[in-house]
Scaffold this motif. Structure first.
Motif, mmCIF file in Angstrom:
data_model
loop_
_atom_site.group_PDB
_atom_site.id
_atom_site.type_symbol
_atom_site.label_atom_id
_atom_site.label_comp_id
_atom_site.label_asym_id
_atom_site.label_seq_id
_atom_site.Cartn_x
_atom_site.Cartn_y
_atom_site.Cartn_z
ATOM 1 N N ASN A 88 0.660 -1.183 0.063
ATOM 2 C CA ASN A 88 -0.013 -0.191 -0.038
ATOM 3 C C ASN A 88 0.704 1.201 -0.039
ATOM 4 O O ASN A 88 0.274 2.307 -0.605
ATOM 5 C CB ASN A 88 -0.733 -0.203 1.330
ATOM 6 C CG ASN A 88 -1.671 1.275 1.579
ATOM 7 O OD1 ASN A 88 -2.674 1.826 0.944
ATOM 8 N ND2 ASN A 88 -0.992 2.094 2.428
ATOM 9 N N ASN A 112 5.916 3.821 -5.969
ATOM 10 C CA ASN A 112 4.587 3.165 -6.195
ATOM 11 C C ASN A 112 4.686 1.848 -6.978
ATOM 12 O O ASN A 112 3.531 1.173 -6.818
ATOM 13 C CB ASN A 112 4.044 4.407 -7.052
ATOM 14 C CG ASN A 112 3.694 5.556 -6.168
ATOM 15 O OD1 ASN A 112 3.749 5.503 -4.968
ATOM 16 N ND2 ASN A 112 3.434 6.506 -6.817
ATOM 17 N N THR A 139 -2.413 -1.677 -3.437
ATOM 18 C CA THR A 139 -3.270 -0.734 -3.520
ATOM 19 C C THR A 139 -2.864 0.086 -5.043
ATOM 20 O O THR A 139 -1.608 0.531 -5.061
ATOM 21 C CB THR A 139 -2.861 0.450 -2.407
ATOM 22 O OG1 THR A 139 -3.274 -0.241 -1.277
ATOM 23 C CG2 THR A 139 -3.650 1.615 -2.308
ATOM 24 N N SER A 140 -3.763 -0.109 -5.754
ATOM 25 C CA SER A 140 -3.392 0.491 -7.112
ATOM 26 C C SER A 140 -4.208 1.852 -6.964
ATOM 27 O O SER A 140 -3.900 2.597 -6.044
ATOM 28 C CB SER A 140 -4.101 -0.363 -8.299
ATOM 29 O OG SER A 140 -4.117 0.256 -9.431
ATOM 30 N N SER A 141 -5.070 2.260 -7.834
ATOM 31 C CA SER A 141 -5.722 3.369 -7.574
ATOM 32 C C SER A 141 -6.874 3.320 -8.730
ATOM 33 O O SER A 141 -6.695 2.859 -9.779
ATOM 34 C CB SER A 141 -5.057 4.730 -7.899
ATOM 35 O OG SER A 141 -5.660 5.864 -7.946
ATOM 36 N N GLN A 142 -7.864 4.238 -8.386
ATOM 37 C CA GLN A 142 -8.974 4.353 -9.443
ATOM 38 C C GLN A 142 -8.142 5.072 -10.665
ATOM 39 O O GLN A 142 -8.732 4.711 -12.042
ATOM 40 C CB GLN A 142 -10.187 5.286 -8.859
ATOM 41 C CG GLN A 142 -11.015 5.903 -9.876
ATOM 42 C CD GLN A 142 -11.955 4.417 -10.266
ATOM 43 O OE1 GLN A 142 -12.477 3.959 -9.270
ATOM 44 N NE2 GLN A 142 -11.988 4.302 -11.572
ATOM 45 N N SER A 143 -7.243 5.733 -10.477
ATOM 46 C CA SER A 143 -6.491 6.430 -11.629
ATOM 47 C C SER A 143 -5.726 5.352 -12.563
ATOM 48 O O SER A 143 -5.582 5.612 -13.816
ATOM 49 C CB SER A 143 -5.604 7.602 -11.067
ATOM 50 O OG SER A 143 -4.513 6.804 -10.571
ATOM 51 N N TYR A 154 2.337 8.949 -12.044
ATOM 52 C CA TYR A 154 1.445 8.006 -10.724
ATOM 53 C C TYR A 154 0.510 7.070 -11.628
ATOM 54 O O TYR A 154 0.484 5.856 -11.159
ATOM 55 C CB TYR A 154 0.602 9.271 -10.316
ATOM 56 C CG TYR A 154 -0.230 8.398 -9.052
ATOM 57 C CD1 TYR A 154 0.359 8.435 -7.677
ATOM 58 C CD2 TYR A 154 -1.698 8.304 -9.227
ATOM 59 C CE1 TYR A 154 -0.289 7.833 -6.631
ATOM 60 C CE2 TYR A 154 -2.337 7.803 -8.196
ATOM 61 C CZ TYR A 154 -1.711 7.412 -6.714
ATOM 62 O OH TYR A 154 -2.472 7.311 -5.608
ATOM 63 N N THR A 155 0.022 7.353 -12.653
ATOM 64 C CA THR A 155 -0.633 6.373 -13.368
ATOM 65 C C THR A 155 -0.001 5.191 -13.996
ATOM 66 O O THR A 155 -0.379 4.090 -13.836
ATOM 67 C CB THR A 155 -1.621 7.081 -14.555
ATOM 68 O OG1 THR A 155 -2.339 8.029 -14.104
ATOM 69 C CG2 THR A 155 -2.241 6.033 -15.496
ATOM 70 N N LYS A 158 0.370 3.035 -10.913
ATOM 71 C CA LYS A 158 -0.632 2.269 -10.446
ATOM 72 C C LYS A 158 -1.284 1.501 -11.548
ATOM 73 O O LYS A 158 -1.799 0.253 -11.403
ATOM 74 C CB LYS A 158 -1.820 3.297 -10.198
ATOM 75 C CG LYS A 158 -1.521 4.225 -9.044
ATOM 76 C CD LYS A 158 -1.110 3.352 -7.901
ATOM 77 C CE LYS A 158 -0.779 4.402 -6.654
ATOM 78 N NZ LYS A 158 -0.626 3.404 -5.334
ATOM 79 N N MET A 183 -8.547 -0.140 -5.815
ATOM 80 C CA MET A 183 -8.416 0.978 -6.687
ATOM 81 C C MET A 183 -9.303 2.033 -6.214
ATOM 82 O O MET A 183 -10.354 2.246 -6.512
ATOM 83 C CB MET A 183 -8.826 0.394 -8.028
ATOM 84 C CG MET A 183 -7.862 -0.301 -8.807
ATOM 85 S SD MET A 183 -8.417 -1.037 -10.202
ATOM 86 C CE MET A 183 -9.279 -2.473 -9.629
#
Ligand code: NAI
Length: 285
Positions: A88, A112, A139-143, A154-155, A158, A183
């Protein structure tokens, strides 16, 4: 599966989302090891969760591979075995791609993405070795699904974390190790203060330093989800071995538009059956 009596190792668990996940797991009866780079926040987190159950903390920079092995050793010394890895730890390295310099890319990808990779390489063999099975949560991300603005670095990280999680899910099922990609959309956390954690060696050739300092002054929106709420979502996802753990249905429309656009990009819809068989083989079916 049940998390009670199992041991979870959570990177970046001293603040924000990781702390929310730690709280949910501790309350569900898991032993929790919080690994984080922030010494002060670790002490605070331990004091905060101690009344709820079994918690240990260990200082770790997830980019430090030798340190990761030592932290895993410490977790096993305390609780015997690690069953659940929550990768995470993350930093909000954000800014226009035209301003991005090598230090921005290297630090952002190093924490990341590299932090998740280091967790897998360090802890997966240990989970396999004890044979009791377990769960990998990233922990990825909605992004990763709908890139937000100014998020190239960041993208990149992720989306890679999501891809890894999807890719290893089938392989690890054979070892009784589940995989979940988390996400979340916007969550109340300390992420605007990521710049404080940027190591000296990544400050020289950076185009984002000024932005990071400005970001620290920005208040956290009360509309953002609470870390405890998303922590409970993650706990439910672990119990159900959900591949995808999402939080914000507000993004569903954008996701649908994106997937429809991707599907609409095939040259035509005629399927060659022989080729379909070969592709099934490539997909591991
Ligand atoms: P946060 O800043 O509150 O927590 C992140 C934790 O990771 C901090 O305790 C920090 O000390 C730790 N950390 C940072 N670099 C580290 C390193 N090199 N080694 C070990 N620990 C390190 O931020 P937040 O928001 O809770 O972030 C957690 C994860 O959630 C990150 O991966 C982030 O990218 C992701 N995320 C956050 C969203 C949000 O809106 N807050 C949305 C989507 C994903």
């Amino acid at each position: 599966g049940d998390v009670s009596g199992r041991t979870a190792f959570i990177t970046g668990g001293a603040n924000g989302i990781g702390l929310g996940i730690a709280r949910a797991l501790v309350r569900a009866g898991a032993n929790v090891v919080i690994a984080d780079i922030r010494e002060d926040a670790l002490a605070q987190a331990k004091a905060d969760l101690a009344a709820d159950g079994q918690v240990e903390t260990v200082q770790l920079d997830v980019t430090d591979r030798a340190g990761f092995a030592r932290a895993a050793d410490a977790a096993e010394a305390r609780f015997g075995k690690i069953h659940i890895l929550v990768g995470n730890a993350g930093v909000g390295v954000m800014g226009p791609v035209l301003d991005a310099r090598f230090d921005d890319w290297d630090w952002g990808m190093g924490v990341n993405l590299g932090g998740v990779i280091n967790g897998l390489v360090t802890i997966l063999p240990r989970i396999k070795a004890h044979g009791e099975g377990g769960q990998i949560v990233t922990t990825s991300s909605q992004s990763a699904l709908i890139p937000i603005g100014y998020s190239a670095i960041y993208t990149a990280a992720k989306a890679a974390v999501l891809g890894i999680s999807e890719a290893i899910r089938g392989e690890l099922a054979a070892e009784n190790i589940g995989v979940s990609a988390f996400m979340p959309g916007p969550v109340q956390s300390n992420i605007a203060h990521s710049g404080e954690l940027r190591p000296a060696e990544y400050r020289e050739d950076s185009g984002y330093r000024q932005r990071e300092e400005e970001l620290e002054k920005r208040p956290v929106s009360p509309l953002w989800m609470s870390a405890d709420e998303v922590g409970e979502r993650v706990l439910a996802g672990i119990r159900a071995n959900d591949l995808y753990i999402l939080t914000h249905p507000e993004f569903a429309g954008g996701m649908r538009t994106r997937f429809d656009a991707i599907l609409a990009s095939f040259p035509d819809e005629t399927i060659n059956q022989d080729r379909a068989k070969e592709i099934g083989f490539l997909l591991g079916n």
